[in-house]
Design an enzyme around this catalytic site. Structure first.
Site, mmCIF file in Angstrom:
data_model
loop_
_atom_site.group_PDB
_atom_site.id
_atom_site.type_symbol
_atom_site.label_atom_id
_atom_site.label_comp_id
_atom_site.label_asym_id
_atom_site.label_seq_id
_atom_site.Cartn_x
_atom_site.Cartn_y
_atom_site.Cartn_z
ATOM 1 N N ARG A 403 6.623 38.319 17.493
ATOM 2 C CA ARG A 403 6.706 37.740 16.136
ATOM 3 C C ARG A 403 6.310 36.274 16.145
ATOM 4 O O ARG A 403 5.608 35.807 15.251
ATOM 5 C CB ARG A 403 8.101 37.923 15.545
ATOM 6 C CG ARG A 403 8.140 37.625 14.036
ATOM 7 C CD ARG A 403 9.513 37.881 13.432
ATOM 8 N NE ARG A 403 9.479 37.818 11.968
ATOM 9 C CZ ARG A 403 9.582 36.704 11.247
ATOM 10 N NH1 ARG A 403 9.707 35.524 11.852
ATOM 11 N NH2 ARG A 403 9.556 36.756 9.924
ATOM 12 N N CYS A 404 6.734 35.545 17.174
ATOM 13 C CA CYS A 404 6.385 34.126 17.245
ATOM 14 C C CYS A 404 4.881 33.910 17.343
ATOM 15 O O CYS A 404 4.357 32.930 16.817
ATOM 16 C CB CYS A 404 7.056 33.483 18.459
ATOM 17 S SG CYS A 404 8.827 33.219 18.303
ATOM 18 N N MET A 405 4.177 34.808 18.038
ATOM 19 C CA MET A 405 2.754 34.604 18.312
ATOM 20 C C MET A 405 1.845 35.101 17.197
ATOM 21 O O MET A 405 0.633 35.187 17.384
ATOM 22 C CB MET A 405 2.374 35.286 19.627
ATOM 23 C CG MET A 405 2.972 34.628 20.852
ATOM 24 S SD MET A 405 2.292 35.249 22.406
ATOM 25 C CE MET A 405 2.922 36.937 22.416
#
EC number: 3.5.3.6
Length: 415
Positions: A403-405
């Site tokens: 999700r962060c990337m």
């Protein structure tokens, strides 16, 4: 591939378009001495990180997802002379690089090709780049005297790998986020330039809130805390990185634009391991979450609704139920199924640290997850979730998972 309307309408609806940023020059600039300042826990084997990231990209493309890469998008953006001028007017300034170097630096930069310009904008310009074939002896001497042998004229931005945080699409518009840490604040400028000038986006982007030209003080917001889940509902984490000053301003705008009906604020412990809401809580399906109870159970939820009779037009109330129960009721679900981080307390702490709860939904019931989180992945599979596994040994060194990337740009509704 057809282009879908810009907008993110859920956390788990079919993903159509997403922005990522492959590790590159910025990560080659990481050293044991500077990685902590640049918010990485360790240096990367960059070539392996690039291979692993490309594998991630190809797995999304295999599912007919349009994947935009930030270096490429930025290079396409700065081919427009107006866009390059807009960026350099804000990057090469007396306050950021100093008067003595400004003219020579800008002249050199403008002589690069577009891909080199994009690489240096993200990767930074180091003292080692200030060489005699490009700069005068006096400028070289002054730069080395002020920055040292391994310093930067302007610093690398390795956290662009985590495209989630810099901007976030909330239904039909986007925020240009004022970031919490100085190491990340220049990222927003580059993302804003892409949305403002890139042929794909120019004139088509509705900006809800945020402006890289403004100083927002204590009003900080990062996309890892923001969940446009659907039904006019937005979840926003309030912990280390996103502040009540920013959240309430965002709420005012979303309500005024009729873009949202309710904001559920998750007041979280301010710790590095729970830097964003999505490090401890993510959706895997319409009615299934993956969460870290040790932290999520400490969340104090608040609801913000529009009410013109209240100060600033906001009705803010503390909820009496748990965060998970409040989310379940707000979505109108009879049950919100839960998969907790796997293993005993030692294993769960380790897997959460390695982003077991930072999964990324490609469509309902299909998520990207790091390979190393065996126990949590096993529980997700038992709950009927399809795991798209990606390698974590290098990509995870900046503390961010699937999700962060990713910055979704077009995603279907889920409800």
């Amino acid at each position: 591939m057809s282009q879908y309307p810009l907008g993110v309408n859920s956390e788990v609806g079919k993903l159509r378009t997403v922005m990522v940023c492959q590790p590159g020059l910025a990560h080659e600039r990481l050293t044991p001495d500077n990685c902590d300042e640049l918010l990485f826990d360790d240096v990367l084997w960059v070539e392996q990180a690039q291979r692993d990231h490309q594998d991630f990209v190809e797995k999304m493309r295999a599912r007919d997802i349009e994947v935009l890469e930030m270096h490429e998008s930025l290079a396409e953006t700065v081919k427009n002379p107006e866009a390059l001028k807009w960026i350099l007017d804000r990057k090469i300034t007396p306050n950021l690089v100093g008067l003595p170097i400004m003219n020579e630096l800008r002249s050199w930069f403008e002589g690069l090709d577009a891909r080199q310009q994009a690489d240096f904008l993200i990767g930074g310009v180091s003292v080692l780049d200030i060489t005699p074939d490009k700069f005068s002896a006096d400028v070289i001497s002054l730069v080395r005297a002020t920055q040292g042998d391994l310093g930067f004229v302007f610093p690398p931005l390795p956290n662009t790998q985590f495209t989630r945080d810099t901007t976030n699409w909330i239904y039909g518009g986007v925020t240009l986020n004022p970031m919490y840490w100085p190491a990340r604040q220049q990222e927003t400028l580059l993302a804003a330039a892409i949305y403002k000038f890139h042929p794909r986006f120019a004139g088509k982007v509705k900006v809800w809130w945020g402006d890289p030209d403004k100083d927002y003080g204590n009003a900080t917001l990062e996309g890892g805390d923001v969940f446009p889940v659907g039904k006019g509902l937005v979840l926003v984490g309030m912990g280390e990185r996103s502040s009540i000053q920013a959240i309430t301003q965002l709420a005012q705008v979303l309500f005024a634009e009729k873009a949202a009906e309710r904001i559920i604020v998750a007041a979280m412990p301010k710790t590095r391991s729970a830097m964003h809401l999505d490090t401890i809580f993510t959706f895997c399906d319409r009615d299934l979450i993956n969460y870290f109870p040790k932290m999520v159970d400490q969340i104090k939820p608040y609801s913000i609704r529009p009410d013109e009779s209240k100060p600033n037009g906001l009705d803010i109330r503390e909820e009496r139920k748990s965060f998970v129960d409040v989310v379940q009721e707000a979505l109108g679900l009879k049950e919100l199924r839960k998969v907790a981080t796997g293993g005993n307390s030692y294993a769960a702490d380790r897997e959460q640290w390695d982003d077991a709860n930072n999964v990324f939904a490609l469509e309902p019931g299909v998520v990207v997850s790091y390979d190393r989180n065996l126990l949590t992945n096993k529980l997700l599979k038992a709950a009927g979730v399809e795991i798209v596994s990606i390698r974590s040994s290098e990509l995870g060194r900046g503390r961010g998972g699937g999700r962060c990337m990713t910055c979704p740009i077009a995603r279907d509704a889920a409800y």
